[in-house]
Scaffold this motif. Structure first.
Motif, PDB file in Angstrom:
ATOM      1  N   THR A  40       0.872  -1.171   0.000  1.00 12.86           N
ATOM      2  CA  THR A  40       0.000   0.000   0.000  1.00 12.86           C
ATOM      3  C   THR A  40       0.915   1.229   0.000  1.00 12.86           C
ATOM      4  O   THR A  40       2.135   1.100  -0.049  1.00 12.86           O
ATOM      5  N   ALA A  41       0.344   2.392   0.097  1.00 12.22           N
ATOM      6  CA  ALA A  41       1.145   3.611   0.133  1.00 12.22           C
ATOM      7  C   ALA A  41       2.000   3.695   1.393  1.00 12.22           C
ATOM      8  O   ALA A  41       3.013   4.387   1.412  1.00 12.22           O
ATOM      9  N   ASP A  42       1.610   2.967   2.455  1.00 13.82           N
ATOM     10  CA  ASP A  42       2.298   3.091   3.736  1.00 13.82           C
ATOM     11  C   ASP A  42       2.896   1.803   4.290  1.00 13.82           C
ATOM     12  O   ASP A  42       3.764   1.865   5.158  1.00 13.82           O
ATOM     13  N   LEU A  43       2.405   0.659   3.843  1.00 17.49           N
ATOM     14  CA  LEU A  43       2.818  -0.620   4.417  1.00 17.49           C
ATOM     15  C   LEU A  43       3.144  -1.620   3.317  1.00 17.49           C
ATOM     16  O   LEU A  43       2.610  -1.536   2.215  1.00 17.49           O
ATOM     17  N   CYS A  44       3.992  -2.583   3.659  1.00 14.43           N
ATOM     18  CA  CYS A  44       4.350  -3.618   2.700  1.00 14.43           C
ATOM     19  C   CYS A  44       4.649  -4.907   3.452  1.00 14.43           C
ATOM     20  O   CYS A  44       5.250  -4.887   4.537  1.00 14.43           O
ATOM     21  N   ALA A  45       4.224  -6.009   2.886  1.00 15.52           N
ATOM     22  CA  ALA A  45       4.586  -7.338   3.379  1.00 15.52           C
ATOM     23  C   ALA A  45       4.908  -8.190   2.161  1.00 15.52           C
ATOM     24  O   ALA A  45       4.175  -8.174   1.170  1.00 15.52           O
ATOM     25  N   ILE A  46       6.004  -8.898   2.234  1.00 13.07           N
ATOM     26  CA  ILE A  46       6.398  -9.752   1.111  1.00 13.07           C
ATOM     27  C   ILE A  46       7.121 -10.972   1.664  1.00 13.07           C
ATOM     28  O   ILE A  46       7.932 -10.868   2.589  1.00 13.07           O
ATOM     29  N   THR A  47       6.789 -12.133   1.097  1.00  8.89           N
ATOM     30  CA  THR A  47       7.443 -13.369   1.507  1.00  8.89           C
ATOM     31  C   THR A  47       8.461 -13.750   0.448  1.00  8.89           C
ATOM     32  O   THR A  47       8.142 -13.867  -0.731  1.00  8.89           O
ATOM     33  N   VAL A  48       9.692 -13.911   0.897  1.00  6.12           N
ATOM     34  CA  VAL A  48      10.794 -14.342   0.038  1.00  6.12           C
ATOM     35  C   VAL A  48      11.313 -15.638   0.642  1.00  6.12           C
ATOM     36  O   VAL A  48      11.759 -15.651   1.790  1.00  6.12           O
ATOM     37  N   GLY A  49      11.182 -16.715  -0.115  1.00  2.55           N
ATOM     38  CA  GLY A  49      11.537 -18.028   0.433  1.00  2.55           C
ATOM     39  C   GLY A  49      10.569 -18.383   1.542  1.00  2.55           C
ATOM     40  O   GLY A  49       9.360 -18.331   1.359  1.00  2.55           O
ATOM     41  N   ASP A  50      11.102 -18.683   2.713  1.00  3.89           N
ATOM     42  CA  ASP A  50      10.258 -19.042   3.863  1.00  3.89           C
ATOM     43  C   ASP A  50      10.055 -17.883   4.832  1.00  3.89           C
ATOM     44  O   ASP A  50       9.457 -18.062   5.882  1.00  3.89           O
ATOM     45  N   GLU A  51      10.547 -16.701   4.483  1.00  5.74           N
ATOM     46  CA  GLU A  51      10.515 -15.592   5.431  1.00  5.74           C
ATOM     47  C   GLU A  51       9.667 -14.440   4.916  1.00  5.74           C
ATOM     48  O   GLU A  51       9.814 -14.003   3.768  1.00  5.74           O
ATOM     49  N   THR A  52       8.778 -13.939   5.786  1.00  5.60           N
ATOM     50  CA  THR A  52       7.967 -12.778   5.446  1.00  5.60           C
ATOM     51  C   THR A  52       8.638 -11.535   6.003  1.00  5.60           C
ATOM     52  O   THR A  52       9.051 -11.502   7.163  1.00  5.60           O
ATOM     53  N   HIS A  53       8.744 -10.524   5.159  1.00 10.09           N
ATOM     54  CA  HIS A  53       9.372  -9.255   5.528  1.00 10.09           C
ATOM     55  C   HIS A  53       8.293  -8.181   5.573  1.00 10.09           C
ATOM     56  O   HIS A  53       7.419  -8.124   4.706  1.00 10.09           O
ATOM     57  N   PHE A  54       8.392  -7.306   6.573  1.00 13.50           N
ATOM     58  CA  PHE A  54       7.412  -6.237   6.761  1.00 13.50           C
ATOM     59  C   PHE A  54       8.126  -4.885   6.687  1.00 13.50           C
ATOM     60  O   PHE A  54       9.246  -4.731   7.181  1.00 13.50           O
ATOM     61  N   PHE A  55       7.427  -3.897   6.096  1.00 16.06           N
ATOM     62  CA  PHE A  55       8.007  -2.569   5.926  1.00 16.06           C
ATOM     63  C   PHE A  55       6.945  -1.508   6.179  1.00 16.06           C
ATOM     64  O   PHE A  55       5.772  -1.715   5.892  1.00 16.06           O
ATOM     65  N   VAL A  56       7.391  -0.380   6.682  1.00 11.92           N
ATOM     66  CA  VAL A  56       6.535   0.783   6.870  1.00 11.92           C
ATOM     67  C   VAL A  56       7.244   1.973   6.223  1.00 11.92           C
ATOM     68  O   VAL A  56       8.467   2.072   6.252  1.00 11.92           O
ATOM     69  N   ARG A  57       6.443   2.844   5.615  1.00 11.06           N
ATOM     70  CA  ARG A  57       6.999   4.050   5.006  1.00 11.06           C
ATOM     71  C   ARG A  57       6.975   5.170   6.033  1.00 11.06           C
ATOM     72  O   ARG A  57       6.012   5.340   6.787  1.00 11.06           O
ATOM     73  N   GLY A  58       8.050   5.930   6.086  1.00 12.64           N
ATOM     74  CA  GLY A  58       8.136   7.065   6.992  1.00 12.64           C
ATOM     75  C   GLY A  58       8.882   8.215   6.357  1.00 12.64           C
ATOM     76  O   GLY A  58       9.434   8.084   5.260  1.00 12.64           O
ATOM     77  N   HIS A  59       8.898   9.330   7.045  1.00 15.54           N
ATOM     78  CA  HIS A  59       9.598  10.514   6.557  1.00 15.54           C
ATOM     79  C   HIS A  59      10.835  10.780   7.395  1.00 15.54           C
ATOM     80  O   HIS A  59      10.757  10.888   8.617  1.00 15.54           O
ATOM     81  N   LEU A  60      11.943  10.870   6.707  1.00 18.55           N
ATOM     82  CA  LEU A  60      13.224  11.191   7.312  1.00 18.55           C
ATOM     83  C   LEU A  60      13.458  12.675   7.008  1.00 18.55           C
ATOM     84  O   LEU A  60      13.760  13.039   5.878  1.00 18.55           O
ATOM     85  N   GLU A  61      13.224  13.509   8.005  1.00 17.49           N
ATOM     86  CA  GLU A  61      13.289  14.950   7.807  1.00 17.49           C
ATOM     87  C   GLU A  61      14.699  15.475   8.043  1.00 17.49           C
ATOM     88  O   GLU A  61      15.373  15.071   8.984  1.00 17.49           O
ATOM     89  N   ILE A  62      15.093  16.407   7.172  1.00 14.96           N
ATOM     90  CA  ILE A  62      16.399  17.045   7.272  1.00 14.96           C
ATOM     91  C   ILE A  62      16.165  18.551   7.242  1.00 14.96           C
ATOM     92  O   ILE A  62      15.592  19.070   6.280  1.00 14.96           O
ATOM     93  N   PRO A  63      16.579  19.267   8.289  1.00  8.10           N
ATOM     94  CA  PRO A  63      16.370  20.718   8.282  1.00  8.10           C
ATOM     95  C   PRO A  63      17.170  21.396   7.177  1.00  8.10           C
ATOM     96  O   PRO A  63      18.285  20.984   6.856  1.00  8.10           O
ATOM     97  N   ILE A  64      16.567  22.416   6.579  1.00 13.30           N
ATOM     98  CA  ILE A  64      17.273  23.239   5.591  1.00 13.30           C
ATOM     99  C   ILE A  64      17.861  24.411   6.369  1.00 13.30           C
ATOM    100  O   ILE A  64      17.127  25.245   6.912  1.00 13.30           O
ATOM    101  N   THR A  65      19.174  24.435   6.452  1.00 13.29           N
ATOM    102  CA  THR A  65      19.864  25.346   7.366  1.00 13.29           C
ATOM    103  C   THR A  65      19.777  26.819   6.982  1.00 13.29           C
ATOM    104  O   THR A  65      19.854  27.674   7.856  1.00 13.29           O
ATOM    105  N   ASP A  66      19.610  27.112   5.709  1.00 14.97           N
ATOM    106  CA  ASP A  66      19.532  28.516   5.318  1.00 14.97           C
ATOM    107  C   ASP A  66      18.090  28.956   5.050  1.00 14.97           C
ATOM    108  O   ASP A  66      17.821  29.850   4.265  1.00 14.97           O
ATOM    109  N   SER A  67      17.154  28.297   5.745  1.00 15.06           N
ATOM    110  CA  SER A  67      15.741  28.635   5.641  1.00 15.06           C
ATOM    111  C   SER A  67      15.043  28.193   6.925  1.00 15.06           C
ATOM    112  O   SER A  67      14.820  27.002   7.138  1.00 15.06           O
ATOM    113  N   ALA A  68      14.709  29.136   7.758  1.00 19.21           N
ATOM    114  CA  ALA A  68      14.128  28.825   9.060  1.00 19.21           C
ATOM    115  C   ALA A  68      12.832  28.033   8.939  1.00 19.21           C
ATOM    116  O   ALA A  68      11.919  28.424   8.217  1.00 19.21           O
ATOM    117  N   GLY A  69      12.782  26.905   9.628  1.00 19.46           N
ATOM    118  CA  GLY A  69      11.563  26.119   9.724  1.00 19.46           C
ATOM    119  C   GLY A  69      11.241  25.221   8.546  1.00 19.46           C
ATOM    120  O   GLY A  69      10.235  24.524   8.570  1.00 19.46           O
TER     121      GLY A  69
END
Length: 169
Positions: A40-69
């Motif tokens: 989906t847009a936010d979650l993922c599950a996939i089985t590769v071989g015998d193992e199921t892998h789970f993922f979540v989407r998130g935001h990794l924010e980085i401040p822009i130093t020459d622009s307040a806020g």
């Protein structure tokens, strides 16, 4: 001018959010593995071989130093344990989910750094329903992404990323 991959509309100025639509593991999976998985847009599950892998989407924010806020955002996918994914799904619509402790994960997105970010350790902080989780890369890791998240980046760097990602340079 650039065209937004989400809304399809053209925009002026520099894009400040980039990221893949799926985890790297999904992109690398076979057609049959993807057919039996879920993305989906936010979650993922996939089985590769015998193992199921789970993922979540998130935001990794980085401040822009020459622009307040203002921030530059990498929209990234992080692996999650079965237990973390179960807990997230139980509280998906719960306003009190913001009180849940952060979960551990591994970055599972490709980003344009000279040194890969795949497998960097992260902490995923849940936000209110409808708000993408916040991702913090473990600060003990020596990587340019970690330094940018801690120290910020400039509009010049944002322009470089736009040129590289939108113009294919």
């Amino acid at each position: 001018m650039w065209t937004c991959a989400t809304c399809g509309d053209p925009h002026d100025g520099l894009a400040t959010v980039f990221g893949p639509r799926a985890p790297h593991a999904w992109e690398q999976a076979t057609d049959s593995e993807r057919a039996s998985g879920e993305l989906t847009a936010d979650l993922c599950a996939i089985t590769v071989g015998d193992e199921t892998h789970f993922f979540v989407r998130g935001h990794l924010e980085i401040p822009i130093t020459d622009s307040a806020g203002e921030s530059f955002v990498w929209s990234v996918w992080c692996s999650q344990s079965r237990e973390s994914m179960r807990l997230a799904s139980q509280h998906w619509e719960d306003p009190d989910r913001v009180t849940l402790p952060p979960t551990f994960g591994w970055l599972n997105s490709w980003l344009p750094y000279d040194t890969t970010i795949l497998g960097l350790p992260t902490h995923v902080h849940t936000n209110a329903p409808g708000v993408v989780p916040r991702v913090v890369v473990d600060p003990s890791v020596d990587h340019p992404l970690v330094r940018e998240q801690q120290n910020g980046l400039t509009w010049h760097r944002v322009a470089e990323l736009n040129r590289r990602l939108l113009d294919g340079e």
